[in-house]
Design an enzyme around this catalytic site. Structure first.
Site, PDB file in Angstrom:
ATOM      1  N   HIS A 200      -1.834  30.143  11.306  1.00 57.75           N
ATOM      2  CA  HIS A 200      -1.046  31.181  11.950  1.00 57.75           C
ATOM      3  C   HIS A 200      -1.753  31.747  13.184  1.00 57.75           C
ATOM      4  O   HIS A 200      -1.117  32.381  14.029  1.00 57.75           O
ATOM      5  CB  HIS A 200      -0.736  32.308  10.966  1.00 57.75           C
ATOM      6  CG  HIS A 200       0.133  31.877   9.832  1.00 57.75           C
ATOM      7  ND1 HIS A 200      -0.393  31.362   8.671  1.00 57.75           N
ATOM      8  CD2 HIS A 200       1.479  31.869   9.683  1.00 57.75           C
ATOM      9  CE1 HIS A 200       0.601  31.053   7.848  1.00 57.75           C
ATOM     10  NE2 HIS A 200       1.738  31.349   8.444  1.00 57.75           N
TER      11      HIS A 200
ATOM     12  N   GLU B 204      11.545  29.825  10.003  1.00 55.56           N
ATOM     13  CA  GLU B 204      11.454  29.125   8.715  1.00 55.56           C
ATOM     14  C   GLU B 204      12.264  27.832   8.726  1.00 55.56           C
ATOM     15  O   GLU B 204      11.822  26.796   8.235  1.00 55.56           O
ATOM     16  CB  GLU B 204      11.919  30.043   7.583  1.00 55.56           C
ATOM     17  CG  GLU B 204      11.102  31.314   7.415  1.00 55.56           C
ATOM     18  CD  GLU B 204       9.607  31.079   7.325  1.00 55.56           C
ATOM     19  OE1 GLU B 204       9.176  29.986   6.940  1.00 55.56           O
ATOM     20  OE2 GLU B 204       8.850  31.994   7.670  1.00 55.56           O
TER      21      GLU B 204
END
Length: 505
Positions: A407, A315
């Site tokens: 993703h 992140e």
């Protein structure tokens, strides 16, 4: 902050630096290379100077004062002499900046796809859309969000057609002791306050962790009386908090030690984490809007709190991307955005070398509570050594890759990096056999994680632009390897070979 420089006037601040002044002069002297028009201005985003004096200045572009999506470029020079430019914009701009539809009409177009449950007031602003091979378009950039989604829509300002969309949520001073969920007992630097301590690290830019739940303490920095945090269990709300804080501190240390970067934005300022977000929320994300990471607790059945080391590194690496290449979260650039976070998040995990969360090339494996992919000893969100093990990600490049969820299209970048670092021989990490098969049948050795990571980071910070795709990533990483190890080095050959092994030629 970026500083506008354009025309003949130089604004105050970073635009006054000799480095930026030289780069701007080179842009003016090479208008064809820069795809420059008379109406262009440039915003300084970043500047890097190599040990040999080579300068790399990153600009965002404006056109008649409007931001140009896909118009960014990096100017490379030495001793005031132009060397090259990294750029993806195809041609110079020549278009009207008068919209045919109003902002509220663009919001309606975006809202028809997003749904009517957006929060707050919709945000719509004019921009020039210059991604792709077609002519640049005047567009409305519309942001819509609610508790679970935060989307940007690029709406054609002439006909209301949605040209592209992407998510803005890039999903995944005292000595204290933390009893974490995933990493065992670890030390933490905390901040002394009246009555005890708070989960804030003055030694790492003040990075801190807050309660992101709907409880009465939501939004508050975690505090403790004895500086011993968590209980190794989810029954203690502070446990996930110290996992997130520990992950943030390890990520800070990785970037500073390995890449010389002082914090996410390279300004020595810490971001923050919020944990226990939502209800049974099985995700984590980075947001530039708050300059923070957000972590859900999972559903407690298939997945637990998403605060493992590789996820926190993932992140925060989205934040690093946003302050360097700023890869747009759509198409192939979006896949590279996700791959970048998987790659550098995994390198954070290797850097930590935590005995309770041993390093490997699986992403989020510590958070999995039930078998979701592969065999019971291969549970993970993604598998860098064999992306297709998740049943959705490809191992080999194909022309339709940009249509996949980012993703999944990230698998190509992940597999490339694994092959570059580790090669094709079977290896075992965290008790799991990593045995890759290349797309072209070749076998070879790797150059090692540290070399591979240095090449990748330099490509990200110096050569990638917001619209870089996989072909551009190949060229950028080859150039980065040449910069670090020499044009005829084995490392340059290895980079080209690893890309060919995933069919990026």
């Amino acid at each position: 902050m970026a500083t506008l420089i354009g025309g003949d006037a130089m604004a105050e601040g970073r635009a006054d630096s000799p480095i930026v002044g030289r780069a701007l002069g080179l842009v003016r002297n090479h208008p064809g290379v820069a795809r420059m028009s008379a109406a262009d201005g440039f915003l300084v985003r970043d500047a890097i100077v190599d040990a040999d004096g080579t300068e790399h200045v990153r600009f965002d572009r404006t056109y008649n004062g409007l931001p140009v999506i896909g118009g960014d470029l990096v100017v490379h020079s030495k001793n005031g002499q132009f060397k090259s430019a990294s750029i993806t914009q195809q041609t110079g701009l020549n278009l009207s900046t008068r919209p045919a539809i109003k902002a509220d009409e663009a919001v309606i177009s975006a809202g028809a796809e997003f749904g009517s449950d957006f929060a707050g007031s919709p945000d719509a602003s004019l921009a020039v859309y210059a991604r792709g091979r077609g002519a640049a378009r005047l567009a409305w950039r519309v942001r819509l969000y609610n508790q679970s989604a935060d989307m940007t829509y690029i709406v054609d300002a002439l006909n209301g057609k949605i040209l592209e969309r992407w998510s803005n949520l890039h999903t995944a001073a005292a000595a204290g002791t933390a009893r974490t969920l995933y990493s065992g007992s670890v030390p933490l630097v905390t901040n002394s306050v009246t009555g005890g301590y708070e989960l804030r690290d003055p030694s790492r830019g003040g990075l801190f962790t807050i309660d992101g739940s709907n409880s009465r303490t939501a939004g508050q920095v975690y505090k403790d009386s004895d500086n011993t945090w968590g209980s190794y269990a989810t029954s203690d709300a502070a446990t996930a908090a110290v996992d997130a804080q520990y992950g943030a501190s390890v990520t800070w240390d990785y970037y500073k030690t390995i890449h010389g970067r002082n914090g996410i934005a390279n300004n020595d300022k810490g971001s923050y984490s919020r944990v226990h977000y939502g209800r049974r929320y099985g995700n984590a994300y980075w947001s530039d809007a708050c300059f923070c990471m957000t972590y859900g607790d999972g559903d407690g059945v298939a997945i637990g709190p998403l605060v493992s080391l590789d996820i926190t590194g993932h992140e925060m690496s989205h934040g690093v991307n946003s302050h360097t290449a700023n890869l747009i979260y759509s198409g192939e650039s979006g896949g590279l955005n996700e791959a970048n976070s998987d790659i550098l998040g995994t390198m954070v995990e290797f850097h930590a070398n935590n005995p309770q969360d041993t390093p490997d090339y699986m992403v989020g494996e510590e958070t999995i509570l039930a078998n979701v992919a592969g065999s019971p000893n291969q549970q993970a969100l993604r598998f860098m050594f064999n992306p297709s093990a998740d049943g959705r990600s490809p191992n080999c490049y194909a022309g339709n890759l940009g249509s996949l969820d980012v993703h999944y299209s990230s698998g190509i970048g992940n597999f490339f990096f694994y092959l570059l670092a580790e090669g094709t021989s079977a290896k075992t990490f965290s008790g799991v056999n990593h045995a890759p098969r290349t797309c072209n049948g070749t076998t070879f050795g790797g150059i090692g994680r540290n070399k591979a990571a240095k090449i990748w980071y330099r490509a990200l910070s110096v050569y990638f632009t917001s619209s870089t795709g996989y072909a551009g990533a190949r060229a950028a990483t080859i150039q980065a390897a040449k910069d670090i190890y020499g044009a005829t080095s084995a490392e340059v050959t290895a980079v080209a070979r690893a890309w060919s092994a995933v069919k990026v030629n």
